[in-house]
Design a protein around this motif. Structure first.
Motif, short mmCIF file in Angstrom:
data_model
loop_
_atom_site.label_atom_id
_atom_site.label_comp_id
_atom_site.label_asym_id
_atom_site.label_seq_id
_atom_site.Cartn_x
_atom_site.Cartn_y
_atom_site.Cartn_z
N ALA A 1 5.28 55.08 -28.07
CA ALA A 1 5.32 56.15 -29.08
C ALA A 1 5.38 57.52 -28.42
CB ALA A 1 4.09 56.05 -30.00
N ARG A 2 5.09 57.58 -27.10
CA ARG A 2 5.17 58.85 -26.36
C ARG A 2 6.57 58.99 -25.75
NH1 ARG A 2 0.37 55.98 -27.27
NH2 ARG A 2 -1.34 57.48 -27.44
N PRO A 3 7.22 60.13 -25.92
CA PRO A 3 8.57 60.31 -25.38
C PRO A 3 8.67 60.08 -23.88
CG PRO A 3 8.07 62.05 -26.96
CD PRO A 3 6.81 61.27 -26.77
N TRP A 4 7.66 60.48 -23.11
CA TRP A 4 7.73 60.29 -21.66
C TRP A 4 7.74 58.82 -21.30
CZ3 TRP A 4 3.84 57.46 -19.56
CH2 TRP A 4 2.60 57.44 -20.22
N SER B 1 -7.39 46.65 -22.73
CA SER B 1 -8.12 47.87 -23.09
C SER B 1 -7.18 49.07 -23.15
CB SER B 1 -9.24 48.12 -22.08
OG SER B 1 -10.24 47.12 -22.18
N LEU B 2 -6.25 49.16 -22.19
CA LEU B 2 -5.28 50.25 -22.19
C LEU B 2 -4.40 50.16 -23.44
CD1 LEU B 2 -3.89 52.66 -20.94
CD2 LEU B 2 -2.59 51.10 -19.46
N ALA B 3 -4.06 48.94 -23.85
CA ALA B 3 -3.27 48.77 -25.08
C ALA B 3 -4.02 49.35 -26.28
CB ALA B 3 -2.96 47.29 -25.30
N ASN B 4 -5.33 49.07 -26.36
CA ASN B 4 -6.14 49.60 -27.46
C ASN B 4 -6.18 51.13 -27.42
OD1 ASN B 4 -6.67 47.00 -28.25
ND2 ASN B 4 -8.77 46.96 -27.48
N ILE B 5 -6.43 51.67 -26.22
CA ILE B 5 -6.54 53.12 -26.07
C ILE B 5 -5.23 53.81 -26.43
CG2 ILE B 5 -6.87 54.98 -24.38
CD1 ILE B 5 -8.84 53.06 -22.92
N SER B 6 -4.12 53.19 -26.06
CA SER B 6 -2.82 53.80 -26.30
C SER B 6 -2.35 53.65 -27.74
CB SER B 6 -1.77 53.21 -25.36
OG SER B 6 -1.59 51.83 -25.61
N GLY B 7 -3.07 52.85 -28.55
CA GLY B 7 -2.78 52.79 -29.98
C GLY B 7 -2.08 51.55 -30.47
N GLU B 8 -2.04 50.47 -29.69
CA GLU B 8 -1.35 49.25 -30.12
C GLU B 8 -1.98 48.67 -31.39
OE1 GLU B 8 -0.41 44.93 -30.33
OE2 GLU B 8 -2.37 45.84 -29.96
N ILE C 1 -0.95 58.48 -32.01
CA ILE C 1 -0.94 59.64 -31.11
C ILE C 1 -2.25 60.39 -31.22
CG2 ILE C 1 0.23 61.79 -30.52
CD1 ILE C 1 1.86 59.32 -29.92
N LEU C 2 -2.81 60.79 -30.07
CA LEU C 2 -4.09 61.51 -30.01
C LEU C 2 -3.84 63.01 -30.00
CD1 LEU C 2 -5.54 59.22 -27.20
CD2 LEU C 2 -5.80 58.92 -29.67
N ASN C 3 -4.91 63.78 -29.85
CA ASN C 3 -4.70 65.23 -29.78
C ASN C 3 -4.05 65.61 -28.44
OD1 ASN C 3 -6.71 65.53 -27.75
ND2 ASN C 3 -8.32 65.82 -29.29
N SER C 4 -3.58 66.83 -28.34
CA SER C 4 -2.78 67.24 -27.18
C SER C 4 -3.54 67.09 -25.86
CB SER C 4 -2.32 68.69 -27.35
OG SER C 4 -3.43 69.56 -27.52
N GLU C 5 -4.83 67.39 -25.86
CA GLU C 5 -5.62 67.28 -24.63
C GLU C 5 -5.72 65.83 -24.17
OE1 GLU C 5 -10.13 68.25 -22.90
OE2 GLU C 5 -9.64 68.66 -25.01
N ALA C 6 -5.98 64.93 -25.13
CA ALA C 6 -6.10 63.51 -24.78
C ALA C 6 -4.76 62.94 -24.34
CB ALA C 6 -6.64 62.74 -25.98
N GLU C 7 -3.68 63.34 -25.02
CA GLU C 7 -2.35 62.85 -24.67
C GLU C 7 -1.95 63.29 -23.26
OE1 GLU C 7 -0.18 60.79 -25.95
OE2 GLU C 7 -1.46 60.29 -27.64
N GLU C 8 -2.26 64.52 -22.93
CA GLU C 8 -1.94 65.01 -21.59
C GLU C 8 -2.75 64.28 -20.53
OE1 GLU C 8 -0.14 67.18 -18.53
OE2 GLU C 8 0.43 66.69 -20.58
N SER C 9 -4.01 63.99 -20.86
CA SER C 9 -4.87 63.24 -19.94
C SER C 9 -4.32 61.84 -19.72
CB SER C 9 -6.29 63.17 -20.50
OG SER C 9 -7.11 62.35 -19.69
N ARG D 1 1.65 44.46 -24.98
CA ARG D 1 0.77 45.24 -25.85
C ARG D 1 0.67 46.69 -25.37
NH1 ARG D 1 -4.70 44.13 -26.42
NH2 ARG D 1 -4.50 45.32 -28.36
N VAL D 2 0.57 46.86 -24.06
CA VAL D 2 0.49 48.22 -23.50
C VAL D 2 1.74 49.02 -23.86
CG1 VAL D 2 0.47 49.56 -21.37
CG2 VAL D 2 -1.07 47.60 -21.61
N LEU D 3 2.91 48.43 -23.65
CA LEU D 3 4.16 49.14 -23.93
C LEU D 3 4.32 49.42 -25.43
CD1 LEU D 3 6.78 47.46 -21.55
CD2 LEU D 3 5.43 49.52 -21.20
N THR D 4 3.84 48.49 -26.26
CA THR D 4 3.91 48.69 -27.72
C THR D 4 3.17 49.95 -28.13
OG1 THR D 4 4.08 46.30 -28.10
CG2 THR D 4 3.40 47.66 -29.97
N GLY D 5 2.02 50.18 -27.50
CA GLY D 5 1.25 51.38 -27.82
C GLY D 5 1.80 52.63 -27.16
N LEU D 6 2.13 52.53 -25.88
CA LEU D 6 2.54 53.73 -25.11
C LEU D 6 3.92 54.26 -25.51
CD1 LEU D 6 1.38 52.99 -21.44
CD2 LEU D 6 0.45 54.69 -23.02
#
Length: 529
Positions: free
Chosen positions: A438-441, A371-378, A386-394, A431-436
């Motif tokens: 994309a974020r620099p952090w 589920s986290l993989a899906n949410i993160s965009g895999e 990438i989501l909007n700034s509020e969602a990304e910060e969350s 899958r999780v890492l594939t999605g996540l």
């Protein structure tokens, strides 16, 4: 057809010949059908079937024989001449004969040349449709299935749709009126037919909706206290949710509200709540969610809220919990869904992230990781990852918070702990890492742990095709993110990581050795006698 002129002198010979024809290998063809009917004309076969000779196995063999014959163009060409036989078969006491008659109608609809004769008109003229409905309601499971398939094919023409969806809502053959007269089993069969019709085409789905037939499913969920019936109807709703053209019609119903009520109803069985969650997730997954979103997002938010409420209960059934986590993952597969999961206060995605790194409950962890993989965009592509700034910060805060509460202290520690587990968990971790990534952090966290890089670039790590592909996809995503970061590519200390990623990407998902071993010719001295 039952006169002496069509009687067969030796039923055993007919049985043997019919058995040989039924067991003849390959697809039924016109030549074989003609050869058989030249030996035993249809009136002879039908008469033997109706007189029910005492020869054991004759009825079953002749039914199978006729079914095979009518599947050919040649055999089907006789069906219009034998519509009285079809009528008799549909009302027969024998379930085998009724099933054959239903399948004969299907063969008529599949093979008839509409330029010469209208199959739908034949069905009207011979009163076949009411008999098909009777088979649906009162036949055994095989008969009901064959009847449903015949009515599905009838819906493939405009004339057929006019038969199934009469303009007069008070017509006895209107499926809504038929359902009202049925037992619970009969109603479920009518509802199943409605779902099958809904999937035929967008035009038929529109006719189902305009005939107010979807309300029958809603009413059944709302009114029944029978768990088995409720479960059957929920399974039908699950089928509806899979129909490609169905969402635009389902979004106009009260289905989402009914599913919300089922999920939040403590008096319902766990299995019913679990199925309702899974159906909700499927309905609101990917681009489907756009159909259900209004200005306030109230319907979608209600579903998310009730699932969130179930996950807050410590006494929750484990299977129900896994279903809830999977449903959130399905909702989060779209950009809009993931944004809602991360920006509603408190964010429901917190349940997914907390459970994803908890090794105490493996089933929950697996469901949460996917589920986290899906949410993160895999499962998303391009700018939708990438989501909007509020969602990304969350998302970032939730993962760092989960890390701070664990013994690993950092996200990179959490990621590594997942990749050190068994292959099934590891696959979800890829899958999780594939999605996540994309974020620099997240990219920085991955590059801070050499062991993570070692695992995702290790060609020997996975032994299954799906595992190899998931690892490689993860490696490619990390490499792409790395190469697009001027901060990292310009850091000489990270050059070995860049080289290792490049080598792994060039190698491909399956090749474990650097050298591609190809077949080599072998030169040998010929053996002589």
């Amino acid at each position: 057809m039952d006169g002496e002129e069509f009687s067969v002198e030796n039923p055993s010979q007919l049985l043997q010949s019919a058995s040989d024809y039924v067991n003849y290998p390959g697809v039924p063809n016109d030549v074989a059908a003609k050869e058989f009917l030249d030996l035993f004309p249809l009136p002879v076969i039908i008469n033997a079937l109706q007189t029910k000779s005492e020869v054991p196995g004759l009825e079953a063999t002749l039914v199978a024989c006729l079914e095979r014959i009518f599947k050919t163009k040649y055999g089907a060409s006789f069906i219009p001449l034998y519509m009285p036989f079809v009528q008799v078969g549909l009302t027969a006491d024998s379930q085998l004969a009724r099933c054959l008659a239903c399948k004969t109608v299907s063969c008529l609809l599949e093979n008839i040349d509409e330029k010469t004769i209208s199959a739908a008109q034949l069905i009207i003229d011979n009163g076949v449709y009411p008999l098909l409905l009777d088979c649906l309601i009162n036949g055994n499971e095989q008969v009901a299935t064959a009847s449903t398939e015949a009515i599905e094919k009838l819906a493939g023409s405009q004339k057929g749709m006019e038969i199934i969806f009469p303009a007069n809502n008070s017509d006895d053959m209107h499926l809504g009126n038929l359902s009202a007269r049925c037992s619970s089993l009969g109603r479920v069969r009518v509802l199943s037919l409605i779902v099958k019709l809904f999937s035929v085409s967008r035009d038929v789905a529109s006719a189902v909706y305009n005939s107010n037939l979807l309300s029958l499913l809603e009413a059944e969920i709302r009114n029944t206290d029978d768990t088995l019936v409720s479960l059957s109807v929920l399974e039908l709703l699950s089928e509806l949710a899979e129909v490609q053209h169905g969402t635009e019609f389902l979004s106009k119903t009260t289905l989402v509200q009914l599913l919300s009520s089922t999920i939040s109803n403590m008096s319902k069985e766990d299995i019913l709540r679990s199925r309702a969650m899974m159906i909700s997730g499927r309905l609101l997954s990917n681009d489907n969610i756009n159909m259900f979103i209004d200005e306030s997002n109230s319907g979608v938010k209600t579903i998310i809220s009730v699932i969130d409420g179930r996950l807050q209960l410590e006494s929750q059934d484990l299977n129900e919990c896994e279903s809830a986590l999977e449903a959130l993952g399905q909702i989060g597969s779209s950009n809009q869904g993931a944004t809602l999961l991360l920006t509603i206060s408190p964010p429901p995605a917190r349940h997914v992230i907390d459970a994803a790194f908890d090794k105490q409950a493996r089933g929950k962890q697996l469901a949460s990781l996917h589920s986290l993989a899906n949410i993160s965009g895999e499962t998303r592509s391009g700018s939708n990852i990438i989501l909007n700034s509020e969602a990304e910060e969350s998302l970032r805060c939730l993962i760092y918070e989960a890390a701070s509460k664990s013994s690993k202290l950092t996200p990179s520690g959490l990621f590594l702990s997942v990749l050190r587990q068994d292959s099934e968990v590891r696959l979800a971790g890829y899958r999780v890492l594939t999605g996540l990534v994309a974020r620099p952090w997240c990219l920085m966290e991955i590059c801070s742990k050499q062991e993570i890089i070692n695992i995702v670039t290790d060609p020997h790590k996975e032994t299954t095709k799906i595992g190899m592909e998931a690892r490689y996809k993860c490696c490619v995503a990390i490499h792409r993110a790395f190469m697009s970061s001027s901060k990292l590519t310009g850091n000489p200390a990270l050059a070995p990581i860049a080289a290792k990623l490049q080598e792994a990407v060039s190698r491909g998902p399956y090749l474990a050795d650097k050298i591609n071993r190809e077949a080599q010719p072998m030169v040998r001295t010929a053996e002589r006698f």
